[in-house]
Design a protein around this motif. Structure first.
Motif, PDB file in Angstrom:
ATOM      1  N   ALA A 113      -8.896  -1.176  -1.261  1.00 23.68           N
ATOM      2  CA  ALA A 113      -7.829  -2.002  -1.846  1.00 23.68           C
ATOM      3  C   ALA A 113      -7.642  -1.687  -3.334  1.00 23.68           C
ATOM      4  CB  ALA A 113      -8.150  -3.481  -1.650  1.00 23.68           C
ATOM      5  N   THR A 114      -8.754  -1.518  -4.031  1.00 27.66           N
ATOM      6  CA  THR A 114      -8.678  -1.184  -5.465  1.00 27.66           C
ATOM      7  C   THR A 114      -8.072   0.198  -5.658  1.00 27.66           C
ATOM      8  OG1 THR A 114     -10.605  -2.569  -5.915  1.00 27.66           O
ATOM      9  CG2 THR A 114     -10.049  -0.909  -7.575  1.00 27.66           C
ATOM     10  N   LEU A 115      -8.489   1.128  -4.811  1.00 24.79           N
ATOM     11  CA  LEU A 115      -7.942   2.480  -4.899  1.00 24.79           C
ATOM     12  C   LEU A 115      -6.426   2.453  -4.679  1.00 24.79           C
ATOM     13  CD1 LEU A 115      -8.565   5.482  -5.222  1.00 24.79           C
ATOM     14  CD2 LEU A 115      -8.971   5.604  -2.757  1.00 24.79           C
ATOM     15  N   SER A 116      -5.993   1.668  -3.719  1.00 21.36           N
ATOM     16  CA  SER A 116      -4.567   1.537  -3.435  1.00 21.36           C
ATOM     17  C   SER A 116      -3.814   1.020  -4.666  1.00 21.36           C
ATOM     18  CB  SER A 116      -4.387   0.586  -2.248  1.00 21.36           C
ATOM     19  OG  SER A 116      -3.035   0.365  -1.999  1.00 21.36           O
ATOM     20  N   ARG A 117      -4.425   0.093  -5.371  1.00 19.45           N
ATOM     21  CA  ARG A 117      -3.821  -0.447  -6.595  1.00 19.45           C
ATOM     22  C   ARG A 117      -3.735   0.646  -7.674  1.00 19.45           C
ATOM     23  NH1 ARG A 117      -0.180  -2.693  -8.998  1.00 19.45           N
ATOM     24  NH2 ARG A 117      -0.632  -3.346 -11.130  1.00 19.45           N
ATOM     25  N   HIS A 118      -4.781   1.445  -7.788  1.00 19.59           N
ATOM     26  CA  HIS A 118      -4.759   2.531  -8.780  1.00 19.59           C
ATOM     27  C   HIS A 118      -3.641   3.531  -8.461  1.00 19.59           C
ATOM     28  CE1 HIS A 118      -8.162   1.412 -11.177  1.00 19.59           C
ATOM     29  NE2 HIS A 118      -9.028   1.482 -10.185  1.00 19.59           N
ATOM     30  N   PHE A 119      -3.463   3.844  -7.175  1.00 19.38           N
ATOM     31  CA  PHE A 119      -2.373   4.749  -6.802  1.00 19.38           C
ATOM     32  C   PHE A 119      -1.022   4.150  -7.191  1.00 19.38           C
ATOM     33  CE2 PHE A 119      -5.335   6.569  -3.423  1.00 19.38           C
ATOM     34  CZ  PHE A 119      -5.485   7.772  -4.067  1.00 19.38           C
ATOM     35  N   SER A 120      -0.891   2.839  -6.987  1.00 16.32           N
ATOM     36  CA  SER A 120       0.355   2.172  -7.331  1.00 16.32           C
ATOM     37  C   SER A 120       0.639   2.258  -8.838  1.00 16.32           C
ATOM     38  CB  SER A 120       0.269   0.706  -6.878  1.00 16.32           C
ATOM     39  OG  SER A 120       1.346  -0.031  -7.373  1.00 16.32           O
ATOM     40  N   VAL A 121      -0.393   2.066  -9.648  1.00 17.20           N
ATOM     41  CA  VAL A 121      -0.222   2.157 -11.110  1.00 17.20           C
ATOM     42  C   VAL A 121       0.178   3.577 -11.507  1.00 17.20           C
ATOM     43  CG1 VAL A 121      -1.440   1.999 -13.329  1.00 17.20           C
ATOM     44  CG2 VAL A 121      -1.802   0.239 -11.583  1.00 17.20           C
ATOM     45  N   LEU A 122      -0.430   4.564 -10.866  1.00 12.56           N
ATOM     46  CA  LEU A 122      -0.097   5.959 -11.178  1.00 12.56           C
ATOM     47  C   LEU A 122       1.341   6.288 -10.764  1.00 12.56           C
ATOM     48  CD1 LEU A 122      -3.442   7.790 -10.216  1.00 12.56           C
ATOM     49  CD2 LEU A 122      -2.534   7.374 -12.521  1.00 12.56           C
ATOM     50  N   ARG A 123       1.783   5.761  -9.620  1.00 15.22           N
ATOM     51  CA  ARG A 123       3.185   5.972  -9.215  1.00 15.22           C
ATOM     52  C   ARG A 123       4.134   5.345 -10.236  1.00 15.22           C
ATOM     53  NH1 ARG A 123       1.556   4.130  -4.012  1.00 15.22           N
ATOM     54  NH2 ARG A 123       2.735   2.222  -4.422  1.00 15.22           N
ATOM     55  N   ASP A 124       3.800   4.094 -10.650  1.00 19.44           N
ATOM     56  CA  ASP A 124       4.659   3.377 -11.604  1.00 19.44           C
ATOM     57  C   ASP A 124       4.717   4.084 -12.962  1.00 19.44           C
ATOM     58  OD1 ASP A 124       5.065   1.520  -9.647  1.00 19.44           O
ATOM     59  OD2 ASP A 124       3.747  -0.006 -10.501  1.00 19.44           O
ATOM     60  N   ALA A 125       3.699   4.873 -13.258  1.00 24.98           N
ATOM     61  CA  ALA A 125       3.669   5.590 -14.531  1.00 24.98           C
ATOM     62  C   ALA A 125       4.286   6.982 -14.419  1.00 24.98           C
ATOM     63  CB  ALA A 125       2.223   5.698 -15.025  1.00 24.98           C
ATOM     64  N   GLY A 126       4.840   7.306 -13.258  1.00 27.23           N
ATOM     65  CA  GLY A 126       5.474   8.613 -13.090  1.00 27.23           C
ATOM     66  C   GLY A 126       4.478   9.742 -12.967  1.00 27.23           C
ATOM     67  N   LEU A 127       3.226   9.408 -12.624  1.00 28.49           N
ATOM     68  CA  LEU A 127       2.185  10.434 -12.564  1.00 28.49           C
ATOM     69  C   LEU A 127       1.908  10.942 -11.153  1.00 28.49           C
ATOM     70  CD1 LEU A 127      -0.271   8.861 -15.129  1.00 28.49           C
ATOM     71  CD2 LEU A 127       0.393  11.264 -15.161  1.00 28.49           C
ATOM     72  N   LEU A 128       2.314  10.166 -10.156  1.00 25.81           N
ATOM     73  CA  LEU A 128       1.888  10.459  -8.788  1.00 25.81           C
ATOM     74  C   LEU A 128       3.058  10.404  -7.820  1.00 25.81           C
ATOM     75  CD1 LEU A 128      -0.687  10.804  -6.931  1.00 25.81           C
ATOM     76  CD2 LEU A 128      -0.575   8.327  -6.608  1.00 25.81           C
ATOM     77  N   GLU A 129       3.115  11.409  -6.940  1.00 21.97           N
ATOM     78  CA  GLU A 129       4.059  11.364  -5.823  1.00 21.97           C
ATOM     79  C   GLU A 129       3.246  11.350  -4.532  1.00 21.97           C
ATOM     80  OE1 GLU A 129       6.929  14.503  -5.843  1.00 21.97           O
ATOM     81  OE2 GLU A 129       8.021  13.688  -4.124  1.00 21.97           O
ATOM     82  N   GLN A 130       3.670  10.530  -3.596  1.00 23.55           N
ATOM     83  CA  GLN A 130       2.956  10.420  -2.325  1.00 23.55           C
ATOM     84  C   GLN A 130       3.927  10.571  -1.175  1.00 23.55           C
ATOM     85  OE1 GLN A 130       1.088   6.432  -3.005  1.00 23.55           O
ATOM     86  NE2 GLN A 130      -0.822   7.585  -3.032  1.00 23.55           N
ATOM     87  N   ARG A 131       3.442  11.160  -0.070  1.00 27.21           N
ATOM     88  CA  ARG A 131       4.248  11.154   1.142  1.00 27.21           C
ATOM     89  C   ARG A 131       3.337  11.101   2.366  1.00 27.21           C
ATOM     90  NH1 ARG A 131       6.681  17.218   0.438  1.00 27.21           N
ATOM     91  NH2 ARG A 131       4.903  18.396   1.208  1.00 27.21           N
ATOM     92  N   ASP A 132       3.866  10.453   3.395  1.00 25.48           N
ATOM     93  CA  ASP A 132       3.085  10.262   4.609  1.00 25.48           C
ATOM     94  C   ASP A 132       3.330  11.415   5.560  1.00 25.48           C
ATOM     95  OD1 ASP A 132       2.164   7.885   3.597  1.00 25.48           O
ATOM     96  OD2 ASP A 132       3.694   6.666   4.576  1.00 25.48           O
ATOM     97  N   VAL A 133       2.240  12.033   6.000  1.00 23.50           N
ATOM     98  CA  VAL A 133       2.310  13.111   6.989  1.00 23.50           C
ATOM     99  C   VAL A 133       1.365  12.729   8.124  1.00 23.50           C
ATOM    100  CG1 VAL A 133       1.945  15.553   7.442  1.00 23.50           C
ATOM    101  CG2 VAL A 133       2.826  14.827   5.220  1.00 23.50           C
ATOM    102  N   GLY A 134       1.939  12.409   9.266  1.00 27.38           N
ATOM    103  CA  GLY A 134       1.116  11.908  10.366  1.00 27.38           C
ATOM    104  C   GLY A 134       0.475  10.597   9.939  1.00 27.38           C
ATOM    105  N   THR A 135      -0.842  10.514  10.078  1.00 26.73           N
ATOM    106  CA  THR A 135      -1.530   9.275   9.691  1.00 26.73           C
ATOM    107  C   THR A 135      -2.041   9.337   8.258  1.00 26.73           C
ATOM    108  OG1 THR A 135      -3.629  10.150  10.497  1.00 26.73           O
ATOM    109  CG2 THR A 135      -2.315   8.882  12.062  1.00 26.73           C
ATOM    110  N   LYS A 136      -1.799  10.475   7.599  1.00 27.20           N
ATOM    111  CA  LYS A 136      -2.326  10.628   6.233  1.00 27.20           C
ATOM    112  C   LYS A 136      -1.259  10.425   5.175  1.00 27.20           C
ATOM    113  CE  LYS A 136      -6.239  13.667   7.188  1.00 27.20           C
ATOM    114  NZ  LYS A 136      -6.764  15.030   7.111  1.00 27.20           N
ATOM    115  N   ARG A 137      -1.673   9.863   4.039  1.00 24.61           N
ATOM    116  CA  ARG A 137      -0.807   9.818   2.873  1.00 24.61           C
ATOM    117  C   ARG A 137      -1.303  10.880   1.894  1.00 24.61           C
ATOM    118  NH1 ARG A 137       1.418   4.296   0.589  1.00 24.61           N
ATOM    119  NH2 ARG A 137       2.658   4.700   2.456  1.00 24.61           N
TER     120      ARG A 137
END
Lengths: 124, 124
Positions: free
Chosen positions: B71-95
């Motif tokens: 859950a904490t890791l998920s929050r960190h990813f969210s902060v990185l996305r909001d800062a324009g640092l991270l792009e994520q995409r879902d491929v199969g069951t993986k993000r």
């Protein structure tokens, strides 16, 4: 008692200052995290920008255009000193300020420039 | 009803994703403060460094060596996305993840370099 005489000679006379002397941290001893957090605050960025726009040692602590109490301002100066961004010295009844631009730049190249150029994308 | 048909055609089918799609912020829309705060956290700096050391889209969310809960890791990813640092995409069951290095560098020159080179003076 030569040892006691030496110790006494090394201690500056406390009565010549009305308040505690500011404690400074060299930018080379500052963790990146401390530097980032110091500059992540809008009031501290204003202080840094006003200092950068003026000559060294020209600005007394009370001369900054920030909407905070004296106690809060004092805390912001302390954070800036701890981040290696600010040098202060007392002259008469005034505490004068200097942005440690060159020293800080040498340790964190580009970081102060980001603050001084304003904001990247949107508003501050 | 052409208007309704158009609206329906523009909406992606919700049932194809098991969780909400990640929301991304363009680095050009990120205030400096948000960028500084995102990188002021040691766990997020580790994520950024691990991403920078690997190829784009190679790292699934569960592959990072950080001592935090999911859950904490998920929050960190969210902060990185909001800062324009991270792009994520879902491929199969993986993000899968990508550091937005070039775009972020263009908006905040030098900032990522400070993080990726390690720490300036003392320890992280």
């Amino acid at each position: 008692m030569p040892a006691r005489n030496r110790a006494r000679a090394e201690t500056p006379p406390a009565a010549t200052h009305h308040r505690a002397l500011p404690v400074h941290t060299d930018p080379a001893d500052v963790p990146l995290e401390t530097a980032l957090l110091a500059l992540a605050d809008p009031v501290r960025r204003t202080l840094v920008r006003e200092l950068a726009a003026d000559e060294d040692w020209r600005r007394p602590c009370g001369s900054f255009d920030v909407p905070v109490t004296k106690a809060t301002l004092s805390r912001h100066f302390s954070v800036l000193r701890d981040a290696g961004l600010l040098e202060q010295r007392d002259v008469g009844t005034k505490r004068l300020n200097r942005l440690r631009r060159a020293e800080f730049d040498a340790c964190f190249p580009g970081l102060l420039d980001l603050v001084l150029r304003g904001e990247a994308g949107s508003a501050d």
